[in-house]
Motif scaffolding. Sequence first.
Motif, PDB file in Angstrom:
ATOM      1  N   TYR A  25       0.842  -1.200   0.000  1.00 56.94           N
ATOM      2  CA  TYR A  25       0.000   0.000   0.000  1.00 56.94           C
ATOM      3  C   TYR A  25       0.876   1.247   0.000  1.00 56.94           C
ATOM      4  N   ALA A  27     -10.763  11.151  -6.342  1.00 60.22           N
ATOM      5  CA  ALA A  27      -9.830  10.593  -5.361  1.00 60.22           C
ATOM      6  C   ALA A  27      -8.482  11.288  -5.456  1.00 60.22           C
ATOM      7  N   PHE A  80      -4.382  10.353  -3.835  1.00 61.07           N
ATOM      8  CA  PHE A  80      -3.495   9.530  -2.999  1.00 61.07           C
ATOM      9  C   PHE A  80      -2.058   9.717  -3.452  1.00 61.07           C
ATOM     10  N   ALA A  89      -2.144   9.361   2.633  1.00 61.74           N
ATOM     11  CA  ALA A  89      -2.831   8.097   2.832  1.00 61.74           C
ATOM     12  C   ALA A  89      -4.184   8.243   3.506  1.00 61.74           C
ATOM     13  N   ASP A  90      -4.430   9.373   4.170  1.00 62.84           N
ATOM     14  CA  ASP A  90      -5.698   9.534   4.877  1.00 62.84           C
ATOM     15  C   ASP A  90      -6.761  10.229   4.023  1.00 62.84           C
ATOM     16  N   GLY A 133      -7.757   9.389  -0.067  1.00 66.22           N
ATOM     17  CA  GLY A 133      -8.491   8.402  -0.864  1.00 66.22           C
ATOM     18  C   GLY A 133      -9.683   9.048  -1.540  1.00 66.22           C
ATOM     19  N   ILE A 134     -10.872   8.453  -1.364  1.00 66.74           N
ATOM     20  CA  ILE A 134     -12.082   9.002  -1.979  1.00 66.74           C
ATOM     21  C   ILE A 134     -12.373  10.383  -1.386  1.00 66.74           C
ATOM     22  N   THR A 187     -12.730   3.816  -5.619  1.00 73.86           N
ATOM     23  CA  THR A 187     -12.745   2.837  -4.529  1.00 73.86           C
ATOM     24  C   THR A 187     -11.888   3.265  -3.342  1.00 73.86           C
ATOM     25  N   GLY A 188     -11.031   4.275  -3.549  1.00 77.68           N
ATOM     26  CA  GLY A 188     -10.084   4.659  -2.518  1.00 77.68           C
ATOM     27  C   GLY A 188      -8.739   3.989  -2.681  1.00 77.68           C
ATOM     28  N   ARG A 189      -8.617   3.106  -3.673  1.00 76.69           N
ATOM     29  CA  ARG A 189      -7.337   2.472  -3.982  1.00 76.69           C
ATOM     30  C   ARG A 189      -6.853   3.060  -5.301  1.00 76.69           C
ATOM     31  N   ILE A 190      -5.743   3.779  -5.251  1.00 75.59           N
ATOM     32  CA  ILE A 190      -5.339   4.629  -6.372  1.00 75.59           C
ATOM     33  C   ILE A 190      -5.096   3.844  -7.654  1.00 75.59           C
ATOM     34  N   ASP A 210      -8.495   3.723  -8.939  1.00 71.84           N
ATOM     35  CA  ASP A 210      -9.106   5.031  -9.155  1.00 71.84           C
ATOM     36  C   ASP A 210      -8.554   5.746 -10.382  1.00 71.84           C
TER      37      ASP A 210
END
Length: 354
Positions: free
Chosen positions: A99, A215, A217, A220-221, A223-224, A280-283, A286
């Motif tokens: 991550y 989004a 990133f 890390a805090d 995301g979306i 999704t919050g996962r780059i 995204d």
Amino acid sequence: MEYPIGIEMAPDYLFYELSKAAYKLVKEVMLVESGENVVVTGDTSTDKRVLDAIMSAAYIVGANPVMIYVPTNEKAYAEPVTPLGNAVAVADVWIELSYSSIMLCESWRKAIDFGCRYINLTGMDVTMIVNCIGKVDVPRVVELGEALKAKMEAANEIIIQDGNGTYLTAKNEGRPVRHSGQLATFKGYPFMMCGQISWCPIEETINGKLVFDAAIFPPADMGILSDNVELILENGRVIKIEGGKDAERFSAWLHSFDDPNMFRLAHYSLGFNPGVTKATGRIVEDERIFGCMEFGIGSQGKMIRGSYWTAASHTDGVVSSPSIILDGEAIEENGKYVDPELVEICKKMGVAGY
């Protein structure tokens, strides 16, 4: 069927689909051969089921797989602990799922110089690998990427606009475009998950407003996004950041490095993986929302083939439904491709709405 977003904690969730997708990644995308040294890296924020499935697939094809699993680093793109750095520096193939990615660090550069075939799959979980690799016609996605690459390289003036307030102008002036989502057919190259091309127009010609609405990133805090982050750019540099709490957080993070290069626009990217329909919050997902654009800020790697510079870090933000105008002709409107060649490929892929 598109599988739900988010990690289902059951250990056997999509077990067979995961096994198939991992084998496809190893054999058909990374082209791993018997006897090759394959390093798979993850951290404690990684879905370990995916790590294990990739290790198993690499072993099945006759490679020598090595897994390195470390605590999550609070700083992305930072130099890792020495044992990890030494391992990837001599790998034939490196599959990164951490991550907190270490892409662009010194050990990463050594790996690329060694001839490693590297792929960045930051934060990939079971759902992501099944939706974005296992269920996707990768060669057809590569075909779409090549068509988009050709159109971008043939154009000079590029205008990006969006109903969210984005209006960004730039000149390409012959800049090459990097298709990162290809099959791993050559050494010493950083590959990414299929569904993305990247480049940077002439940096000093980039002007206007850029609004991230999906989004960001890192940090890390984030995301979306809960509200839009508006950036004003002048000659390729961010000179103002406006918006609500997300904008305040993003601005504070950029300023925390006390590095003027952290405000330079590093690249444009087009996202087109049909397995991704929303943030999704996962780059890694995204920045591949089908039809989106993603913009990098901070370090500009040599593979972008722009002016090239280093910065304390790098961040990416997403515009979900852009319109793209090349030399006065629209190839995409409100997140949907309208160029006839692109539309035809999308139809062959079975993308919804084409």
